[in-house]
Design an enzyme around this catalytic site. Structure first.
Site, PDB file in Angstrom:
ATOM      1  N   TRP A 168       2.540   1.557  -3.389  1.00 12.19           N
ATOM      2  CA  TRP A 168       1.571   1.969  -4.415  1.00 12.19           C
ATOM      3  C   TRP A 168       1.522   3.490  -4.539  1.00 12.19           C
ATOM      4  O   TRP A 168       1.332   4.033  -5.629  1.00 12.19           O
ATOM      5  CB  TRP A 168       0.194   1.413  -4.074  1.00 12.19           C
ATOM      6  CG  TRP A 168      -0.867   1.754  -5.081  1.00 12.19           C
ATOM      7  CD1 TRP A 168      -1.176   1.071  -6.225  1.00 12.19           C
ATOM      8  CD2 TRP A 168      -1.763   2.872  -5.046  1.00 12.19           C
ATOM      9  NE1 TRP A 168      -2.212   1.692  -6.887  1.00 12.19           N
ATOM     10  CE2 TRP A 168      -2.586   2.798  -6.185  1.00 12.19           C
ATOM     11  CE3 TRP A 168      -1.950   3.935  -4.158  1.00 12.19           C
ATOM     12  CZ2 TRP A 168      -3.579   3.735  -6.454  1.00 12.19           C
ATOM     13  CZ3 TRP A 168      -2.936   4.873  -4.427  1.00 12.19           C
ATOM     14  CH2 TRP A 168      -3.736   4.761  -5.565  1.00 12.19           C
ATOM     15  N   HIS A 169       1.685   4.194  -3.415  1.00 12.37           N
ATOM     16  CA  HIS A 169       1.576   5.650  -3.428  1.00 12.37           C
ATOM     17  C   HIS A 169       2.829   6.326  -3.965  1.00 12.37           C
ATOM     18  O   HIS A 169       2.771   7.478  -4.398  1.00 12.37           O
ATOM     19  CB  HIS A 169       1.275   6.166  -2.017  1.00 12.37           C
ATOM     20  CG  HIS A 169      -0.139   5.953  -1.597  1.00 12.37           C
ATOM     21  ND1 HIS A 169      -0.553   4.799  -0.951  1.00 12.37           N
ATOM     22  CD2 HIS A 169      -1.243   6.713  -1.734  1.00 12.37           C
ATOM     23  CE1 HIS A 169      -1.849   4.875  -0.713  1.00 12.37           C
ATOM     24  NE2 HIS A 169      -2.296   6.029  -1.173  1.00 12.37           N
ATOM     25  N   GLY A 170       3.971   5.660  -3.922  1.00 14.12           N
ATOM     26  CA  GLY A 170       5.185   6.272  -4.450  1.00 14.12           C
ATOM     27  C   GLY A 170       6.410   5.490  -4.049  1.00 14.12           C
ATOM     28  O   GLY A 170       6.381   4.674  -3.124  1.00 14.12           O
ATOM     29  N   THR A 199       0.835  -1.200   0.000  1.00 14.52           N
ATOM     30  CA  THR A 199       0.000   0.000   0.000  1.00 14.52           C
ATOM     31  C   THR A 199       0.869   1.250   0.000  1.00 14.52           C
ATOM     32  O   THR A 199       0.593   2.218  -0.720  1.00 14.52           O
ATOM     33  CB  THR A 199      -0.930   0.018   1.228  1.00 14.52           C
ATOM     34  OG1 THR A 199      -1.762  -1.147   1.220  1.00 14.52           O
ATOM     35  CG2 THR A 199      -1.820   1.256   1.219  1.00 14.52           C
TER      36      THR A 199
END
Length: 218
Positions: free
Chosen positions: A73-75, A70
């Site tokens: 996924w954001h960076g 997670t």
């Protein structure tokens, strides 16, 4: 944004947020926040790994894998990884202890709700910061007296956006009963309010000097 744009083209998307800041635990917060993302990781990572049908050790592994991914996924920045692992540790602690479900309603439960808000706010600092060093600097300013550094700027922003902050806090909680929300009078007032908000947003965009598309950040 996605729901509104979808409606313009005739598509209906489900609500993705359900008053997350009214959650009584971090686990509940993530059942209410970005529900499509949480559901995707649950269905395609957590459950295929065995979910909660395996021993406690493998459950911990599964949860940490979900939250590592997670964050990723954001960076690619390691601040996102730390952010994800932070949530993974708290959710594992809640799962192992049964906390706060085993607390009766009252001061203890309300105290934990406050702790949830503080944990979420602290996590957003790590999420948004350019580095862990910068995140720690901001967290120190939030929780430890630092001789007034940044106080004037903070007070300026609080005063400049006081009405937006007040409305944001009010709208973060389901204060209006469903029957009233479904009435024609409320719908009319709500639509007028949205139109006014749209005009105010345009005015702030017009006077701003730098307005990149938000998802360029990802």
């Amino acid at each position: 944004m996605a729901i509104g744009l979808g409606n313009m083209f005739g598509f209906h998307f489900h609500e993705n947020f359900n008053y997350p800041y009214g959650a009584s635990s971090v686990s509940e917060f993530w059942r209410r926040w970005h529900m499509s993302l949480s559901g995707w990781f649950r269905d395609y990572v957590y459950i295929p790994l065995g979910g909660n049908r395996v021993g406690i050790g493998r459950q911990i592994r599964n949860l940490m894998a979900v939250w590592f991914l997670t964050g990723l996924w954001h960076g690619a920045n390691y601040t996102f990884i730390v952010w994800g692992m932070f949530y993974g540790c708290i959710i594992i602690a809640e799962k192992l202890t049964g906390f706060p479900q085993n607390i009766k309603e009252g001061a203890g439960r309300n105290g934990y709700r406050l702790a949830v808000i503080l944990a979420v706010m602290s996590a957003w600092v790590v999420f948004r910061a350019e580095s862990l060093g910068m995140a720690l600097k901001f967290l120190k300013s939030m929780y430890v007296w630092n001789g007034g550094e940044g106080t004037e700027q903070a007070l300026f922003y609080l005063w400049e956006y006081k009405w937006f902050l007040a409305v944001g806090v009010i709208l973060a909680f389901p204060l209006v009963p469903r029957k009233i929300k479904e009435s024609q009078v409320f719908t009319g007032i709500w639509n007028i309010g949205l139109f006014v908000l749209f005009l105010v947003s345009l005015s702030y965009l017009a006077k701003g000097s730098y307005n990149p598309f938000i998802y360029f950040n990802f």
